[in-house]
Scaffold this active site. Structure first.
Site, short mmCIF file in Angstrom:
data_model
loop_
_atom_site.label_atom_id
_atom_site.label_comp_id
_atom_site.label_asym_id
_atom_site.label_seq_id
_atom_site.Cartn_x
_atom_site.Cartn_y
_atom_site.Cartn_z
N ASP A 1 -67.09 34.33 -86.92
CA ASP A 1 -68.21 34.89 -86.16
C ASP A 1 -69.37 34.10 -86.16
O ASP A 1 -69.92 33.62 -87.35
CB ASP A 1 -68.70 36.45 -86.88
CG ASP A 1 -69.49 37.12 -86.24
OD1 ASP A 1 -69.68 37.56 -84.92
OD2 ASP A 1 -70.81 37.30 -86.82
N GLU B 1 -66.35 31.39 -83.16
CA GLU B 1 -67.18 31.80 -81.92
C GLU B 1 -68.43 30.89 -81.83
O GLU B 1 -69.19 30.73 -82.84
CB GLU B 1 -67.68 33.34 -82.36
CG GLU B 1 -68.53 33.84 -81.39
CD GLU B 1 -69.31 35.17 -81.78
OE1 GLU B 1 -69.41 36.07 -80.86
OE2 GLU B 1 -69.60 35.38 -83.05
#
Length: 720
Positions: free
Chosen positions: A352, A389
């Site tokens: 993330d 990401e």
């Protein structure tokens, strides 16, 4: 052969961080570089027994702690300077979690005592003033567990990237309403290994289950006050312990074993398991005004990225950012990753806000950051799947295509382009406005070479997706042009507004047969684009079932039927599930559309050839590529120069609002084109056509033609 040589550790240097079982007893080591004292606080059944860690070197405190045997509950207290302006927030009145603890018991009860600084009942306080209240009644404890487990013949599936199909799912939401899972197991780790759940994954054709965060996490106090919860889990409380509330088991040891058992069952079915991991920030949100739960009280100055005044530098949007410029912080992340691979047999990770992990001394993203180098060279982590990401909320945070190998990356350009072509631009066309043409769509379909050619990276670095947990579901993209997030309690201010969606002339639910038919065709267009493009496709759990969130595009705090998969399907949803299975079967069959290297324009043995045609069977010229009104393009792939596996396929992407007669591409070696799949519900037009002959495709449709090869290339055998 001599046994492997293992150097012995000097007795005056620290052991591995965390709890280590040694011949002399359990040894615990923690990072607290600026502390003056560290105590292990053991729950002995009668109260808190404080045991000092007596040894200290290189910023690490350690000692043998005989009480730390399996089943023991413990936490830490750390004394040291309270100097917020210098980044030091030690407070011995606060019980802290061991960052390396492997299990947690209990939960956080939000109250002023959880803050290291003075806070009142309304959450207002003075970040500079030390709070002297004890927090022991408000926090969970670490629990010592035994990691011995009968893995049997478990082996990691090790699915090649060219065969990988990712299925992003939430542990709870995926199975919470599954009728074939026993009620007591629904929404748990155990349910992931249930035969009914595994059958859905294998029959669908996915290879890789990617789980939203399962690291132990906390719900923010603002959500608790609103009667909501952190459903997605991007608020980590511990990087080594599984989230206890996802387990059917009630005891910490049982939770560990339950999760391992389901991973073992998934592996036995050939399914990889990836974890979505959040190493960019922690549950100590809010910067200096946030709670003191673990890292902040141990060594705020080391763990977090701070400015010259001791204030948090936030590139995550959550108030704090872990500082991986610090070797001991990077070591914690690497140790955590290895822990999940070695102890839980996890097959890979999705990071993330990954740029936040590799921002250097000047706070800019550095693709040669020490953390990246460590992942590239680690003998364990360099061999598992790593997905970034590739953006955060800091300066110059968008970094798609710029991560080093062995990372793959979420391709947001693919997402936006597919949505624009099949949704927003269809609406533009009907309104008499120009769109964006077909150039960008063709680039995405062919593997996004404009993004992923750097340093030999290929299309397998591109994770192609149209939806993820964050945003509209696939069905909602076709039904809503506005977000409806009022239930989140933020007056609909949260969530993205640039959704590239199209409601097909009616906002929200509709009973119009024409609207419903058009929406379902658009869903199939987007599904086909995702699953048949070159690169690594990713589905979100429930999109294959037509799942809706009623227009909520930021359901991070909604743990309810709104976000759970609904398994009672209407006929159109059954049809969508069938289509998804057919598309994935077609992807498996057509090796030429999933190469490890980018397709070429020229025929080269061992490589896929990709050429682009217009609806008249002519090759697309520069003027057509630049035409914003162009709504049709045909991608023709072939490997006819490859004697071992000759194949040919043509994909007709027609974004116009009317049916269209096309001329099929003239490809040497193709005797006949046959329609193998179409998003048009009526499967318009003839089922086959010779090269250069007419074929009718439906309005706003994706059609797949597979070539029957002539005797020279395929011995007259029809492609199946």
């Amino acid at each position: 052969m001599a046994p492997p040589f293992h150097p012995r550790r000097s007795t005056d240097t620290p052991p591995p961080l965390g709890l280590t079982q040694t011949p002399h007893g359990p040894q615990l080591a923690v990072v607290a570089k600026h502390a003056t004292a560290v105590h292990v606080c053991v729950d002995n059944g009668h109260g808190e027994e404080r045991i000092p860690l007596r040894r200290n070197a290189y910023g690490i405190w350690w000692d043998t702690v005989d009480a730390l045997t399996p089943g023991t509950r413990y936490a830490l207290r750390v004394d040291g300077p309270w100097q917020p302006a210098q980044g030091h927030r030690h407070n011995a009145h606060k019980l802290l979690l061991d960052p390396y603890g492997h299990a947690l018991e209990g939960s956080i009860h939000w109250s002023p005592e959880l803050y290291g600084h003075a806070v009142d009942l309304h959450g207002h306080g003075d970040p500079e003033r030390l709070d002297t209240r004890d927090n022991s009644s408000c926090v969970p404890r670490n629990v010592v567990v035994d990691h011995r487990f009968d893995w049997g013949e478990d082996a990691l599936p090790a699915v090649p990237w060219t065969e990988t199909v990712i299925y992003e799912a939430h542990v709870r939401g995926f199975t919470r309403a599954h009728p074939d899972v026993p009620p007591e197991l629904r929404g748990t780790y155990a349910a992931l290994g249930h035969p009914a759940v595994i059958d859905h994954l294998t029959s669908l054709g996915v290879t890789t289950l990617e789980l939203l965060p399962i690291h132990a996490f906390a719900t923010e106090p603002t959500l608790v006050k609103a009667g909501l919860s952190n459903y997605w889990g991007y608020n980590t409380l511990n990087f080594f312990a599984p989230h206890a509330e996802y387990a059917a088991a009630m005891d910490p040891q049982g939770i560990i074993d339950e999760l391992k058992g389901s991973i073992k069952a998934l592996h036995a079915a050939g399914i990889e398991v990836l974890l979505d991991v959040v190493y960019n920030h922690t549950a100590e949100q809010g910067g200096g005004s946030g709670p003191t739960l673990s890292w902040r009280g141990l060594d705020n100055h080391t763990y977090y990225r701070l400015d010259a005044h001791g204030r948090d530098i936030d590139v995550t949007g959550c108030g704090n950012t872990l500082d991986l410029r610090q070797p001991l912080v990077a070591r914690m992340v690497l140790d955590s990753l290895r822990h999940w691979v070695e102890e839980f047999h996890i097959d890979g990770f999705r990071f993330d806000l990954a740029p936040a992990l590799a921002r250097d001394r000047d706070d800019a993203y550095a693709r040669d950051h020490a953390f990246h180098v460590a992942l590239q060279t680690d003998p364990v982590l360099s061999r598992v799947k790593l997905i970034a990401e590739p953006w955060d909320v800091g300066m110059h945070g968008w970094r798609t295509g710029q991560f080093p190998a062995p990372f793959a990356e979420w391709n947001d350009r693919f997402r936006d382009t597919a949505r624009t072509f099949w949704l927003a631009d269809v609406g533009n066309t009907l309104a008499g406005r120009s769109g964006h043409g077909v150039r960008d769509l063709a680039t995405r379909l062919g593997g996004s070479a404009d993004l992923f050619t750097f340093e030999g990276r290929g299309p397998i670095a591109s994770v192609n997706f149209v939806t993820s947990h964050d945003g509209f579901t696939l069905a909602d993209l076709t039904a809503y042009e506005q977000k409806y997030n009022d239930a989140n309690g933020e007056d609909n201010r949260d969530g993205h507004s640039d959704n590239r969606s199209w409601n097909h002339t009616t906002e929200g639910p509709s009973t119009s047969p024409a609207v419903l038919t058009a929406r379902r065709r658009s869903i199939r267009n987007l599904m086909a684009t995702t699953l048949l493009s070159t690169g690594v496709p990713m589905l979100v759990a429930g999109d294959e079932l037509g799942r809706t969130q009623d227009g909520n595009n930021n359901a991070y705090c909604q743990d309810s039927a709104l976000t759970w998969l609904r398994w009672e399907l209407q006929p159109w949803q059954e049809d969508l599930l069938t289509d998804t299975r057919e598309l994935l079967a077609l992807r498996r069959e057509l090796a030429l559309i999933r190469p490890a290297t980018f397709p070429l324009i020229e025929a080269v043995e061992g490589h896929t050839r990709l050429r682009w045609y217009d609806e008249h069977a002519g090759e697309v010229d520069e003027g057509q590529w630049r035409d914003p009104w162009r709504r049709t393009v045909i991608a023709a792939y072939d490997t006819l120069h490859d004697a071992e596996n000759p194949q040919a396929v043509a994909m007709v992407l027609h974004g116009g609002p009317d049916r269209l007669d096309i001329l099929t591409p003239r490809i040497e070696g193709v005797a006949q084109w046959r329609v193998r799949w179409s998003s048009d519900a009526q499967r318009s037009g003839a089922g086959q056509a010779a090269p250069g002959h007419s074929l009718t495709v439906g309005a706003t449709s994706f059609t797949v033609l597979v070539g029957d090869l002539n005797d020279e290339h395929g011995a007259g055998v029809r492609a199946e």
